[in-house]
Design an enzyme around this catalytic site. Structure first.
Site, mmCIF file in Angstrom:
data_model
loop_
_atom_site.group_PDB
_atom_site.id
_atom_site.type_symbol
_atom_site.label_atom_id
_atom_site.label_comp_id
_atom_site.label_asym_id
_atom_site.label_seq_id
_atom_site.Cartn_x
_atom_site.Cartn_y
_atom_site.Cartn_z
ATOM 1 N N CYS A 2 37.161 61.563 43.728
ATOM 2 C CA CYS A 2 37.918 60.446 43.148
ATOM 3 C C CYS A 2 39.344 60.934 43.004
ATOM 4 C CB CYS A 2 37.382 60.087 41.771
ATOM 5 S SG CYS A 2 35.642 59.709 41.756
ATOM 6 N N ARG A 27 41.035 59.369 48.628
ATOM 7 C CA ARG A 27 39.996 60.179 47.961
ATOM 8 C C ARG A 27 38.844 59.301 47.476
ATOM 9 N NH1 ARG A 27 41.331 65.223 46.502
ATOM 10 N NH2 ARG A 27 39.787 65.228 44.833
ATOM 11 N N TRP A 74 35.305 57.186 43.825
ATOM 12 C CA TRP A 74 34.347 57.368 44.906
ATOM 13 C C TRP A 74 33.014 57.552 44.205
ATOM 14 C CZ3 TRP A 74 34.118 56.671 49.947
ATOM 15 C CH2 TRP A 74 33.076 57.249 50.664
ATOM 16 N N ASN A 100 37.130 63.220 37.735
ATOM 17 C CA ASN A 100 36.745 63.418 39.134
ATOM 18 C C ASN A 100 35.751 64.561 39.148
ATOM 19 O OD1 ASN A 100 36.518 63.726 41.899
ATOM 20 N ND2 ASN A 100 38.270 65.113 42.005
ATOM 21 N N GLY A 101 34.533 64.289 39.628
ATOM 22 C CA GLY A 101 33.520 65.346 39.688
ATOM 23 C C GLY A 101 32.172 64.796 39.262
ATOM 24 N N GLU A 481 24.646 66.255 69.564
ATOM 25 C CA GLU A 481 25.698 66.012 68.564
ATOM 26 C C GLU A 481 27.003 66.670 69.006
ATOM 27 O OE1 GLU A 481 26.431 64.154 66.359
ATOM 28 O OE2 GLU A 481 28.077 65.134 65.313
ATOM 29 N N LYS A 485 30.612 64.773 69.716
ATOM 30 C CA LYS A 485 31.871 65.176 69.081
ATOM 31 C C LYS A 485 32.964 65.348 70.130
ATOM 32 C CE LYS A 485 31.567 64.353 65.624
ATOM 33 N NZ LYS A 485 30.312 63.743 65.547
ATOM 34 N N GLU A 488 33.999 61.922 71.874
ATOM 35 C CA GLU A 488 34.704 60.885 71.106
ATOM 36 C C GLU A 488 36.110 61.304 70.692
ATOM 37 O OE1 GLU A 488 33.107 59.683 67.299
ATOM 38 O OE2 GLU A 488 32.052 61.552 67.065
ATOM 39 N N HIS A 504 15.145 69.584 86.972
ATOM 40 C CA HIS A 504 14.608 68.280 87.398
ATOM 41 C C HIS A 504 15.705 67.342 87.850
ATOM 42 C CE1 HIS A 504 10.666 69.491 86.039
ATOM 43 N NE2 HIS A 504 11.207 69.907 84.908
ATOM 44 N N LYS A 603 35.685 53.777 62.252
ATOM 45 C CA LYS A 603 34.923 54.672 61.379
ATOM 46 C C LYS A 603 33.563 54.073 61.045
ATOM 47 C CE LYS A 603 33.917 58.223 58.994
ATOM 48 N NZ LYS A 603 33.437 59.394 59.768
HETATM 49 C C1 AGP Z 1 30.131 59.960 64.862
HETATM 50 O O1 AGP Z 1 31.130 60.957 64.972
HETATM 51 C C2 AGP Z 1 30.660 58.599 65.227
HETATM 52 N N1 AGP Z 1 31.779 58.263 64.449
HETATM 53 C C3 AGP Z 1 29.573 57.535 65.224
HETATM 54 O O2 AGP Z 1 28.614 57.912 66.196
HETATM 55 C C4 AGP Z 1 28.822 57.335 63.891
HETATM 56 O O3 AGP Z 1 28.034 58.443 63.619
HETATM 57 C C5 AGP Z 1 27.917 56.103 64.025
HETATM 58 O O4 AGP Z 1 28.729 54.977 64.274
HETATM 59 C C6 AGP Z 1 27.070 55.851 62.780
HETATM 60 O O5 AGP Z 1 27.893 55.606 61.676
HETATM 61 P P1 AGP Z 1 27.221 55.622 60.206
HETATM 62 O O6 AGP Z 1 26.739 57.012 59.974
HETATM 63 O O7 AGP Z 1 28.337 55.227 59.285
HETATM 64 O O8 AGP Z 1 26.101 54.636 60.205
#
Ligand code: AGP
Length: 608
Positions: A2, A27, A74, A100-101, A481, A485, A488, A504, A603
């Site tokens: 927060c 924050r 938050w 905050n905490g 994963e 990373k 993207e 294969h 996001k």
């Molecule tokens: C991950 O780096 C991406 N930003 C994206 O794949 C994300 O994980 C996905 O859209 C799911 O989002 P969420 O965890 O908010 O549901």
């Protein structure tokens, strides 16, 4: 996380508080509020939602004041709401506090206060502070706050003002950040520097377990033994944007470095001294588990990759079969679901439409709904029967990093709890795994210390358009994963594969200069991985392996090796993903991309 801010001085407090909160919204921003001392007494105004709701709510009020505190939230304990927003006060609003905490023993304090007849208004842990200070306040605010803080356990940065002490403010720091700003005839407190840059660049950095007593002309710092402390003034040279990133160049790299803290917060606050796991009231009794014959873990993107680890963990520890599924597929394949189904949604934002739609489908068919979410009060959380909140703190970078590793902690804790409840693991066996997990914050810090080597490696490869991640067992999910990373934030068309699959078909793609990141952390598959590495080396690949310290045999077949600290095979994903996150970040940096806001992405994907 927060944001807190406070002002005491010759000028108007409200504009300073609002300006400070606007610089702290990164924050946390699910609610905001202020408390100011006016000639009509203490005024506390707080609203759910963004800061603009607070600004709207007070613009026609007499809020003339020279002392006040403000907070942008938050949520961790208690949904985002007007009543749960800070500041919190005692019964007659003569004491106001922002925080905050997390107060770990707030329930114990709350019960003590309720027994004394105190009535609580909110669901938050913070409210106990206001009542506790009131309990000890007899005119000396500093003394009352010190006595209250002596009763509190956990992490906190707090600021307190009192109607009957209008010329002073007291702030305390324990683990959560706190700074003091110095002015002419005015002084400030805040969670961090951005909040104060408009008014002062002369800052005192408050250290852990220190208390600050402020008037408009004087600031005194006390250590945990009550001794006055001298502190040099820190002259801030940062600009506002740099300050929000705590000096890091991007939120993404800042959040990668916040993983030790996120893992620690998510883990330790759910364990008692005997390593009993408290899943925040989530009931997973033996009877509950006996009534479950199907488990789905459903998510998107990085959260899905965390779900793959969750599948492995629940199957390995609790011997319960699990299906991990991509939400956008799950919702359309008419999955088998009934009242014996446990549906676990994983989502950082808690607003991803595909995940939410899948949850609603499962709920409609009678499943029990559990979710692992980072945003308190988000849609996924609100529509779940049980929620496990990851305490990663707000995640700004589009590329999910600290949310992922805290999701993994959640998966392991849920799996271990299931294992112990169902009798598949004894408490001693569970405790052994927990003890190992407790070493992870330190192990993560050790990996992060190696970032220069990884940056150098990334700088040598940033133009390579052929980058493949491979692994076996749990490392396959980490390979997926890692590749996401890189894709993207660097826009390199990388891919990930189960190493056993190479022969294969995919090995046809391997040629001179192809970069292979080979994850080789699983002991029982280590020799197989060495063979796969030899296969790709024979076709001209450049191989960088990720292995556990001590597994030096991998050096003989790799061009380079990135070692991670030794740990149990089952837990390695929390560690092995971090060098891959750093690699993706530094490649993106070298390619000049907008790391925090990569092209075409958002996001939170709240659309189909
Ligand atoms: C991950 O780096 C991406 N930003 C994206 O794949 C994300 O994980 C996905 O859209 C799911 O989002 P969420 O965890 O908010 O549901």
């Amino acid at each position: 996380m927060c944001g807190i801010v406070g002002y005491i001085g010759n000028n108007e407090s409200v504009p300073v508080l609002l300006e400070g909160l606007s610089k702290l919204e990164y924050r946390g921003y699910d609610s905001a509020g202020i408390a100011v001392m006016t000639n009509e007494g203490m005024k506390v105004r707080k609203f759910k939602g963004r800061l603009k709701n607070l600004e709207e709510g007070i613009k026609h009020e007499n809020m003339v004041s020279s002392i006040g505190i403000g907070h942008t939230r938050w949520a961790t304990h208690g949904e985002p709401s007007d009543v749960n927003a800070h500041p919190h006060t005692n019964i007659n609003a003569s004491i106001a506090v922002i925080h905050n905490g997390i107060i770990e023993n707030y329930m114990e304090i709350k019960e003590y206060l309720i027994e004394k007849g105190i009535e609580f208004k909110s669901e938050t842990d913070t409210e106990v502070i206001a009542h506790l200070v009131d309990e000890y306040y007899e005119g000396n605010l500093l003394e009352a706050v010190n006595k209250a803080v002596d009763r509190m356990e956990g992490a906190y940065a707090i600021a307190v003002i009192a109607k009957d002490s209008p010329d002073e403010m007291v702030a305390v720091r324990k683990d959560s950040p706190l700074i003091v700003g110095l002015g002419e005839g005015e002084n400030f407190i805040a969670s961090d520097i951005p909040a104060l840059l408009k008014y002062t660049r002369d800052v005192l950095l408050i250290e852990n377990e220190e208390t600050v007593h402020l008037t408009k002309d004087k600031v005194v710092i006390y250590d945990d033994l009550g001794r006055e402390v001298n502190r040099d003034i820190f002259k801030v040279t940062w600009d506002v944007e740099a300050a929000e990133k705590d000096g890091y160049e991007h939120f993404t790299i800042k959040e990668i470095h916040e993983q030790p803290k996120g893992v620690k917060e998510t883990l330790l606050r759910r364990l008692d001294k005997d390593n009993n796991i408290n899943l925040d009231g989530i009931k997973l009794t033996k009877e509950d588990l006996d009534g479950i014959n199907k488990v789905y873990i459903v998510a998107c993107g990085t959260a899905y990759h965390a779900g793959l680890i969750g599948k492995y963990a629940i199957e390995k520890f609790a011997n319960i079969p699990v299906e991990a599924d991509i939400a956008s597929e799950f919702r359309y394949r008419d999955p088998f679901i009934d009242e014996h189904t446990l549906f676990i949604a994983v989502s950082q934002s808690g607003e991803t439409l595909d995940t939410l739609a899948s949850l609603r489908e499962a709920k409609r068919k009678g499943a029990r709904i559990m979710s692992v979410v980072n945003v308190v009060g988000s849609s996924v959380a609100r529509e779940s029967d049980d929620v496990f909140y990851t305490w990663a703190g707000i995640e700004i970078g589009v590329a999910s990093t600290k949310a992922y590793t805290t999701q993994l902690v959640a998966m392991y804790l849920i799996a271990l709890r299931m294992a112990e409840e169902s009798g598949k693991m004894t408490h001693e066996e569970v405790s052994k795994v927990i003890e190992e997990l407790k070493t992870f914050p330190e192990k993560l810090e050790k990996i992060l210390e190696n970032k220069d080597f990884i940056q150098k490696f990334a700088d040598s490869q940033f133009n390579n358009e052929r980058i493949v991640f491979m692994g076996r067992g749990l490392d396959v999910s980490v390979a997926h994963e890692s590749s996401l990373k890189l894709k993207e934030i660097s826009y390199i068309n990388s891919f990930s594969i189960a190493a056993g699959e190479l022969k294969h078909g995919t090995i046809a793609l391997i040629e001179e200069g192809t970069l292979i990141l080979a994850l080789a952390t699983q002991q029982k598959l280590f020799d197989k991985m060495l063979s796969n590495i030899k296969e790709v080396k024979a076709r001209g690949a450049h191989v960088v392996s990720i292995a556990k310290e001590g597994d030096t045999a991998v050096e003989k077949v790799s061009d380079e090796v990135i070692y991670i600290p030794e740990t149990m095979d089952e837990l390695t994903p929390i560690l092995s993903v971090v060098p891959m996150q750093l690699f993706a970040y530094y490649v993106s940096l070298a390619r000049g991309n907008d790391v925090d806001k990569p092209r075409n992405l958002a996001k939170s994907v709240t659309v189909e």
